[in-house]
Design an enzyme around this catalytic site. Structure first.
Site, PDB file in Angstrom:
ATOM      1  N   HIS A 189       0.814  -1.211   0.000  1.00 34.00           N
ATOM      2  CA  HIS A 189       0.000   0.000   0.000  1.00 34.00           C
ATOM      3  C   HIS A 189       0.842   1.253   0.000  1.00 34.00           C
ATOM      4  CE1 HIS A 189      -3.038  -2.983   0.614  1.00 34.00           C
ATOM      5  NE2 HIS A 189      -3.770  -2.139  -0.093  1.00 34.00           N
ATOM      6  N   ARG A 297     -10.636   3.408  -1.439  1.00 34.84           N
ATOM      7  CA  ARG A 297     -10.041   2.663  -0.310  1.00 34.84           C
ATOM      8  C   ARG A 297     -10.302   3.477   0.956  1.00 34.84           C
ATOM      9  NH1 ARG A 297      -5.616   1.285  -4.221  1.00 34.84           N
ATOM     10  NH2 ARG A 297      -5.378  -0.970  -4.152  1.00 34.84           N
ATOM     11  N   ARG A 333     -15.453   1.052  -1.063  1.00 31.65           N
ATOM     12  CA  ARG A 333     -15.122  -0.242  -0.470  1.00 31.65           C
ATOM     13  C   ARG A 333     -15.129  -0.098   1.037  1.00 31.65           C
ATOM     14  NH1 ARG A 333      -9.404  -3.070  -1.492  1.00 31.65           N
ATOM     15  NH2 ARG A 333      -8.662  -1.437  -0.108  1.00 31.65           N
ATOM     16  N   GLU A 432     -10.801 -11.479  -4.751  1.00 34.18           N
ATOM     17  CA  GLU A 432      -9.363 -11.402  -4.468  1.00 34.18           C
ATOM     18  C   GLU A 432      -8.860 -12.595  -3.656  1.00 34.18           C
ATOM     19  OE1 GLU A 432      -8.504  -7.703  -2.430  1.00 34.18           O
ATOM     20  OE2 GLU A 432     -10.265  -7.847  -1.170  1.00 34.18           O
ATOM     21  N   ASN A 455      -4.094  -7.633  -6.759  1.00 32.93           N
ATOM     22  CA  ASN A 455      -2.962  -7.596  -5.811  1.00 32.93           C
ATOM     23  C   ASN A 455      -3.072  -8.759  -4.832  1.00 32.93           C
ATOM     24  OD1 ASN A 455      -2.547  -5.183  -7.074  1.00 32.93           O
ATOM     25  ND2 ASN A 455      -3.376  -3.952  -5.417  1.00 32.93           N
ATOM     26  N   ARG A 466       2.754 -10.727  -0.638  1.00 36.43           N
ATOM     27  CA  ARG A 466       3.123  -9.587  -1.473  1.00 36.43           C
ATOM     28  C   ARG A 466       4.036  -8.615  -0.733  1.00 36.43           C
ATOM     29  NH1 ARG A 466      -2.920  -6.641  -1.614  1.00 36.43           N
ATOM     30  NH2 ARG A 466      -2.051  -4.568  -1.811  1.00 36.43           N
ATOM     31  N   CYS A 503      -9.503  -3.929 -10.472  1.00 34.07           N
ATOM     32  CA  CYS A 503      -9.069  -2.742  -9.747  1.00 34.07           C
ATOM     33  C   CYS A 503      -7.720  -2.922  -9.044  1.00 34.07           C
ATOM     34  CB  CYS A 503     -10.124  -2.291  -8.739  1.00 34.07           C
ATOM     35  SG  CYS A 503     -10.331  -3.439  -7.372  1.00 34.07           S
TER      36      CYS A 503
HETATM   37  C1  PEP Z   1      -6.314  -5.779  -4.505  1.00 34.25           C
HETATM   38  O1  PEP Z   1      -6.098  -6.610  -3.628  1.00 34.25           O
HETATM   39  O2  PEP Z   1      -6.031  -5.949  -5.708  1.00 34.25           O
HETATM   40  C2  PEP Z   1      -6.929  -4.489  -4.168  1.00 34.25           C
HETATM   41  C3  PEP Z   1      -7.298  -3.638  -5.108  1.00 34.25           C
HETATM   42  O3  PEP Z   1      -7.068  -4.205  -2.846  1.00 34.25           O
HETATM   43  P1  PEP Z   1      -5.868  -3.699  -1.929  1.00 34.25           P
HETATM   44  O4  PEP Z   1      -4.675  -3.476  -2.834  1.00 34.25           O
HETATM   45  O5  PEP Z   1      -6.320  -2.452  -1.287  1.00 34.25           O
HETATM   46  O6  PEP Z   1      -5.673  -4.842  -1.008  1.00 34.25           O
HETATM   47 MG    MG Z   2      -7.005  -6.378  -1.649  1.00 31.00          MG
END
Ligand code: PEP
Ligand code: MG
Length: 581
Positions: A189, A297, A333, A432, A455, A466, A503
């Site tokens: 993030h 977010r 979200r 996700e 992500n 990640r 997204c």
């Molecule tokens: C994702 O996981 O791709 C996403 C958009 O949410 P975040 O990156 O905020 O976890």
């Molecule tokens: Mg996510």
């Protein structure tokens, strides 16, 4: 030349400012009698700095959520002047010969424990205030870096072992030319925020420099290639300065595309939305031609606040965003806290595997009291625009139903109270988690839309954290397994006529665009900074060719083959477009 991982594009040239690697350690020694006066001085200086900082935060919050809500900081300032709190701290220093930071910590613990014992909401809130102010004071006494960034210096390149989103929240983007971190990943993030600010970021630099970088070193960062130069020669500086100029000129040229409709050469309209985490980001996204917001977010609203934001505070921000979008969708979200996103004022449990732990919708369903506050704010804002709701990290049908129960309860309450709102808003989910891919057909029957969060999906699909820099590079979006998952979601959604967008960071990756278009994705939501570069490529990429391309990609066995083919495809379409001009 050092090779790291490019996480936010662009070139930065400037002097390094190195954040020391701080340990949160309280001194154990007893203060000598002759040094007591110095401890009192340190305490006064800490208080002075904390007050200054609180006043600044108050001004900032004032702009975002309004004067009344920002007045919480008045309560914080009052605590720093409170004679009882202060005499407790001073007494510990004077009588027990303890260092100022130890005395502050003990005083906080004392008052928080005392107030917590009382069964009184008001006193409990005061305990939270004391904890918050006390921690701020502690940070100053210990010299913790997030507050000690040079705020009056010339712009610098920030060098840190790792940056958390809450550290980045406090950065002044104008002062930061670029960021170099030893650990981290392009989908962390912190990286996502750097992208939103348009700050070049290179990560994964651990152990790669011949010596540690020191403040004042000259650095060049290339956030696209991940290359870093430490104290480069003049010729290299000139070369990069010219490249930087060319990039800036290209960016200015791209601005002209902001109002051009996003339609492929064979006439397919693609919806380009933005991911945002604040109102200023929405302003920037709209200037970059964002048609709507595909992912708000909201956790950053929570991270930017000294405590859980109230319904009113949230409502104002959501309403403002909805109004700014003038009828275009605003996908809000619900709180996605946990993993790498923390709140200073709420102790999430220490966990072995925070990405798999107490986070996102799991947190909301456990803390329905907090969840309902957010849902009420969203429903109220929905009376002022095209507001849609999205749940994160959904892994089962039960979770959607449980969340919808709270949503209905929030709507019922608002109706009973006669508060204007809109109850029948579209509700969608993030896809996700691999479990969601496997049951996409079942989930589709419960919701109005899907948004694929690549992500998280990629990290869970490949079982690669990640955030872990040892294995983070394995989070490869071009693995055939990922392609098959994306296809499975799109197919299930198409069969049930549920719109599906992407997204995650992949949506803003120009190389991935032909793959996503070929799969049938018609909506992309990305960092505001990525919209124009993506639109530029989209305008010359026929969907028909992308479909054939995906047929080919599905036959490949390795990420390398998929990546190489995509690169070749991008070059071919660029050349073809050049010829037809
Ligand atoms: C994702 O996981 O791709 C996403 C958009 O949410 P975040 O990156 O905020 O976890
Ligand atoms: Mg996510």
């Amino acid at each position: 030349m050092i090779q790291g991982r490019g996480a936010s594009g662009g070139i930065a040239i400037g002097k390094a400012f190195v954040l020391p690697d701080w340990e949160w350690e309280l001194p154990e020694h007893r203060v000598r009698v002759e040094d007591l006066a110095r401890e009192f001085e340190r305490l006064s200086e800490g208080i002075r700095r904390s007050k200054h900082e609180i006043a600044q935060l108050k001004n900032e919050l004032d702009e975002v959520v309004g004067r009344q809500e920002a007045s919480i900081f008045d309560a914080h300032l009052a605590i720093l002047d409170d004679p009882v709190f202060m005499s407790e701290i001073q007494g510990i220093i004077r009588r027990q010969y303890k260092a100022a930071e130890v005395a502050v910590k003990e005083a906080i613990d004392h008052f928080v424990a005392m107030f917590d014992l009382l069964d009184d909401e008001y006193m409990k809130e005061r305990a939270a205030d004391i904890k918050d102010v006390g921690n701020r004071l502690l940070k100053h006494l210990l010299g913790v870096p997030e507050i000690d960034l040079p705020s009056d210096s010339r712009p610098f390149i920030l060098v840190a072992r790792e940056l958390s989103p809450s550290q980045l929240v406090h950065l002044k983007p104008d002062l930061v030319l670029g960021i170099a971190t030893m650990a981290g990943s392009p989908t962390s993030h912190a990286a996502i925020m750097a992208k939103a600010f348009g700050i070049p970021l290179v990560t994964g630099l651990e152990g790669k420099f011949p010596r540690p970088i020191i403040t004042g070193d000259l650095l060049i960062l290339d956030g696209d290639t991940g290359i870093v130069h430490l104290n480069p020669d003049e010729a290299t500086v000139t070369e990069y300065a010219e490249r930087q100029k060319r990039q800036q000129a290209h960016r200015r040229q791209l601005r002209r595309l902001a109002d051009v409709p996003a339609i492929t050469p064979d006439g397919v309209k693609i919806h380009l939305a933005s991911n945002i985490s604040s109102i200023p980001e929405l302003e920037a996204a709209l200037a970059n031609g964002a048609e709507s917001v595909g992912l708000f977010r909201t956790e950053f609203l929570y991270m930017n606040s000294p405590r859980f934001p109230t319904e009113e505070e949230q409502y104002r921000v959501y309403r403002r965003a909805a109004e700014m979008l003038k009828g275009q969708p605003l996908v809000i979200r619900t709180l996605d806290i946990g993993a790498d996103k923390h709140l200073d004022y709420f102790d999430l449990p220490e966990e072995e595997n925070p990405s798999l732990g107490y986070r996102a919708i799991r947190f909301s369903l456990d803390r329905k009291d907090l969840f309902k506050v957010q849902l009420r704010a969203v429903l109220r804002a929905a009376a002022h625009g095209n507001v849609q709701l999205m749940y994160p990290l959904i892994a089962s049908v039960e979770e959607i139903r449980a969340a919808n129960d709270v949503l209905r309860e929030a709507a019922r309450e608002l109706t009973a109270e006669g508060v204007p709102h809109r109850a029948d808003i579209p509700v969608g989910i993030m896809i996700e988690v691999p479990a969601a891919v496997a049951i996409a057909d079942l989930l589709a029957e419960e919701v109005s839309f899907f948004s694929i969060g690549t992500n998280d999906l990629i990290q869970f699909a490949l079982a690669v954290d990640r955030m872990n820099d040892r294995v983070g590079w394995m989070c490869d979006p071009y693995q055939p397994s990922v392609l098959r998952m994306l296809k499975a979601v799109v197919d299930a959604a198409e069969r049930r006529r549920v719109p599906v967008t992407v997204c995650g960071e992949l949506a803003g990756d120009v190389k991935a665009l032909p793959m996503l278009l070929g799969l049938g994705i018609r909506g992309l939501s990305m960092a505001g900074q990525s919209i124009l570069p993506v639109k530029e490529v989209l305008l010359r990429t026929p969907v028909e060719a992308c479909r054939a391309l995906v047929g080919e990609l599905l036959g490949f066995r390795t990420a390398e083959e998929i990546r190489t083919r995509l690169e070749r495809f991008c070059q071919e379409t660029k050349l073809a477009a050049g010829r037809s001009l």
